[in-house]
Design a protein around this motif. Structure first.
Motif, PDB file in Angstrom:
ATOM      1  N   UNK A  33       0.861  -1.183   0.000  1.00  0.00           N
ATOM      2  CA  UNK A  33       0.000   0.000   0.000  1.00  0.00           C
ATOM      3  C   UNK A  33       0.897   1.233   0.000  1.00  0.00           C
ATOM      4  N   UNK A  34       0.675   2.132  -0.958  1.00  0.00           N
ATOM      5  CA  UNK A  34       1.410   3.391  -1.028  1.00  0.00           C
ATOM      6  C   UNK A  34       0.691   4.409  -0.160  1.00  0.00           C
ATOM      7  N   UNK A  35       1.440   5.119   0.670  1.00  0.00           N
ATOM      8  CA  UNK A  35       0.871   6.102   1.586  1.00  0.00           C
ATOM      9  C   UNK A  35       1.491   7.454   1.297  1.00  0.00           C
ATOM     10  N   UNK A  36       0.657   8.482   1.188  1.00  0.00           N
ATOM     11  CA  UNK A  36       1.182   9.832   0.967  1.00  0.00           C
ATOM     12  C   UNK A  36       0.583  10.789   1.981  1.00  0.00           C
ATOM     13  N   UNK A  37       1.178  11.959   2.084  1.00  0.00           N
ATOM     14  CA  UNK A  37       0.712  12.969   3.038  1.00  0.00           C
ATOM     15  C   UNK A  37       1.222  12.741   4.453  1.00  0.00           C
TER      16      UNK A  37
END
Length: 92
Positions: A33-37
């Motif tokens: 899972x890619x997580x941003x912010x």
């Protein structure tokens, strides 16, 4: 605010979520899972601890600029199964 996105071809499948979970050894990309912010102070351990609500986290990493050492505000969380990764993208 954190945003989680799955990088799985199985998410596009009509059978996604049918209980046919695969482990990270069987479907490497489907469990990531890619997580941003992410806040700049977030560590890989913070990321792992935060995302374990969705299932067993086997890997977590925060992207850091190699020259400055400053967080890029994004990372990756890998789960034991594809179902856990799908749950994370729904609840996080």
């Amino acid at each position: 605010q954190r945003k989680a996105e799955s990088h799985s071809r199985s998410d596009e499948s009509e059978n996604a979520g049918d209980g046919d979970a695969k482990t990270f050894r069987e479907d490497f990309q489907g469990t990531r899972v890619f997580v941003q912010g992410l806040p700049s102070h977030t560590t890989w351990q913070d990321l792992k601890d935060h995302f374990k609500i969705a299932g067993e986290v086997v890997f977590a990493s925060v992207s850091v600029d190699s020259q400055t050492g400053i967080s890029k505000g994004c990372g990756v969380v890998q789960y034991e199964t594809t179902d856990m990764a799908r749950i994370a993208t729904k609840i996080m």
